[in-house]
Every structure is written in structure tokens, then in C-alpha cells.
Design a protein around this motif. Structure first.
Motif, short mmCIF file in Angstrom:
data_model
loop_
_atom_site.label_atom_id
_atom_site.label_comp_id
_atom_site.label_asym_id
_atom_site.label_seq_id
_atom_site.Cartn_x
_atom_site.Cartn_y
_atom_site.Cartn_z
N VAL A 9 -4.09 3.39 -5.16
CA VAL A 9 -4.40 3.89 -6.45
C VAL A 9 -5.70 4.54 -6.55
CG1 VAL A 9 -4.65 3.27 -8.99
CG2 VAL A 9 -3.01 1.91 -7.53
N ALA A 10 -5.73 6.01 -6.31
CA ALA A 10 -7.02 6.74 -6.19
C ALA A 10 -7.67 7.09 -7.20
CB ALA A 10 -6.66 7.70 -5.14
N HIS A 11 -7.18 6.94 -8.36
CA HIS A 11 -7.76 7.60 -9.64
C HIS A 11 -8.35 6.32 -10.64
CE1 HIS A 11 -3.73 7.20 -10.63
NE2 HIS A 11 -3.95 7.24 -11.79
N TYR A 12 -8.94 6.95 -11.59
CA TYR A 12 -9.49 5.87 -12.59
C TYR A 12 -10.81 5.16 -12.20
CZ TYR A 12 -5.15 6.72 -15.10
OH TYR A 12 -3.95 7.45 -15.81
N ALA A 13 -11.39 5.54 -11.11
CA ALA A 13 -12.54 5.06 -10.53
C ALA A 13 -12.82 3.55 -10.89
CB ALA A 13 -13.78 5.90 -11.22
N GLY A 59 -8.53 1.65 -7.15
CA GLY A 59 -8.93 1.03 -5.96
C GLY A 59 -8.01 0.05 -5.40
N ASP A 60 -6.78 -0.20 -6.23
CA ASP A 60 -5.99 -1.21 -5.70
C ASP A 60 -5.02 -0.41 -4.58
OD1 ASP A 60 -6.75 -3.22 -7.46
OD2 ASP A 60 -5.30 -2.96 -8.91
N ILE A 61 -4.43 -1.35 -3.88
CA ILE A 61 -3.29 -0.78 -3.07
C ILE A 61 -2.13 -1.69 -3.55
CG2 ILE A 61 -2.04 -0.75 -0.74
CD1 ILE A 61 -5.10 -0.27 0.26
N VAL A 62 -1.04 -0.77 -3.89
CA VAL A 62 -0.16 -1.57 -4.58
C VAL A 62 1.36 -1.26 -3.69
CG1 VAL A 62 -0.96 -1.15 -7.05
CG2 VAL A 62 0.55 0.71 -5.97
N GLU A 63 2.11 -2.12 -3.96
CA GLU A 63 3.60 -1.97 -3.26
C GLU A 63 4.60 -2.04 -4.53
OE1 GLU A 63 4.95 -4.31 0.32
OE2 GLU A 63 5.36 -5.68 -1.21
N VAL A 64 5.39 -1.17 -4.39
CA VAL A 64 6.76 -1.05 -5.50
C VAL A 64 8.00 -1.32 -4.84
CG1 VAL A 64 7.89 0.75 -7.05
CG2 VAL A 64 5.31 0.47 -6.91
N GLU A 65 8.62 -2.06 -5.28
CA GLU A 65 10.07 -2.29 -4.70
C GLU A 65 11.01 -1.94 -5.71
OE1 GLU A 65 12.72 -6.38 -4.05
OE2 GLU A 65 10.79 -5.99 -2.46
N ALA A 66 12.15 -1.19 -5.42
CA ALA A 66 13.39 -1.04 -6.34
C ALA A 66 14.60 -1.54 -5.45
CB ALA A 66 13.54 0.47 -6.48
N ARG A 67 15.36 -2.63 -6.25
CA ARG A 67 16.24 -3.19 -5.50
C ARG A 67 17.66 -3.15 -6.54
NH1 ARG A 67 18.65 -7.99 -6.39
NH2 ARG A 67 17.31 -8.76 -7.91
N LEU A 68 18.64 -2.69 -5.74
CA LEU A 68 19.97 -2.67 -6.48
C LEU A 68 20.60 -3.84 -6.90
CD1 LEU A 68 22.18 -0.60 -7.20
CD2 LEU A 68 23.11 -1.07 -4.82
N ALA A 69 20.51 -4.19 -8.14
CA ALA A 69 21.04 -5.34 -8.74
C ALA A 69 22.56 -5.43 -9.21
CB ALA A 69 20.28 -5.72 -10.00
N ALA A 70 23.09 -4.24 -9.34
CA ALA A 70 24.71 -4.23 -9.56
C ALA A 70 25.01 -2.72 -9.30
CB ALA A 70 24.71 -4.64 -10.97
#
Length: 122
Positions: A9-13, A59-70
Motif C-alpha cells: 500500500v504505497a500511498h497515503y503516507a 506502508g502495509d503489505i496486504v494479501e487479498v483472497e477471492a474464493r469461489l463459494a458457489a
């Protein structure tokens, strides 16, 4: 079936990031999932739920998961989760890897595959 994206997350200082940032990343991961499952970007119909559980900061490093539920004939229900993996400690650039990922945002939504684009994939 799931896909996972990671991003700095490179913005918002170092400040708080708006919730729309998480939803934008969910859109990217959802499109990736749709291409993986159906070979088509699909059309996102909307979210049935969104929960903002913890802050996301510059400054955070984030992980996003998208999972097929149905999976319906043309509809795809997708569950999303954004987790913070690393967090900035201060304005000097110091940061830490969190002992446990921090779940910041969860959502559930529906994508629609156009009738002429559906195909069977495993």
C-alpha cells in the motif's frame, strides 16, 4: 478454487486508507478468479455484505483472497478477504511482519458470466 494477490500500500503516507481501496483490490482478485474459472472477466453484480474489521494504512503489505463459494448456471458467488501481512512502524520506513495476518476486510458478492461466455472448467 481461489486466487491470492499481494500488494504494498504505497500511498497515503502512513495514514489511514479508505475502505474503497479494499473493494478495488477485491475487484482485481475477483476478475482474476473469473478468468481462471470461466475464461471470461465476467460482470460484477454487487456485494451482499461488506465488513470493515480493522484499518488498512499506507506502508502495509496486504494479501487479498477471492474464493469461489458457489456456482450457478451463470452466477458465481465469491467470498473476499483482505489481510494485512506487514505493517509500517513509523514514518522512517521501519516495518514489521505481523506474527499473524490481521483480517481487515471481508465481503461476499456475485459475478455474472455472459450467456455466450460460459464454459465448463474444473
Amino acid at each position: 478454487m481461489k486466487v491470492v494477490h499481494q500488494r504494498y500500500v504505497a500511498h497515503y503516507a502512513g495514514g489511514l486508507v479508505d475502505g474503497a481501496y479494499s473493494l478495488k483490490l477485491f475487484g482485481d482478485a475477483g476478475t482474476h478468479l473469473a478468468i481462471t474459472v470461466d475464461g471470461h472477466e465476467s460482470l460484477f453484480a454487487g456485494y451482499s455484505s461488506v465488513e470493515f474489521l480493522a484499518p488498512v494504512r499506507g506502508g502495509d503489505i496486504v494479501e487479498v483472497e477471492a474464493r469461489l463459494a458457489a456456482r450457478g448456471r451463470r452466477s458465481r458467488t465469491v467470498e473476499f478477504e483482505l489481510r494485512v501481512l506487514c505493517r509500517s512502524l513509523d514514518e522512517t520506513g521501519r516495518a514489521e511482519v505481523l506474527a499473524e495476518p490481521l483480517v481487515a476486510t471481508r465481503a461476499r458478492g456475485t459475478g455474472i458470466v455472459p450467456a455466450d461466455a460460459t464454459r465448463t472448467r474444473s
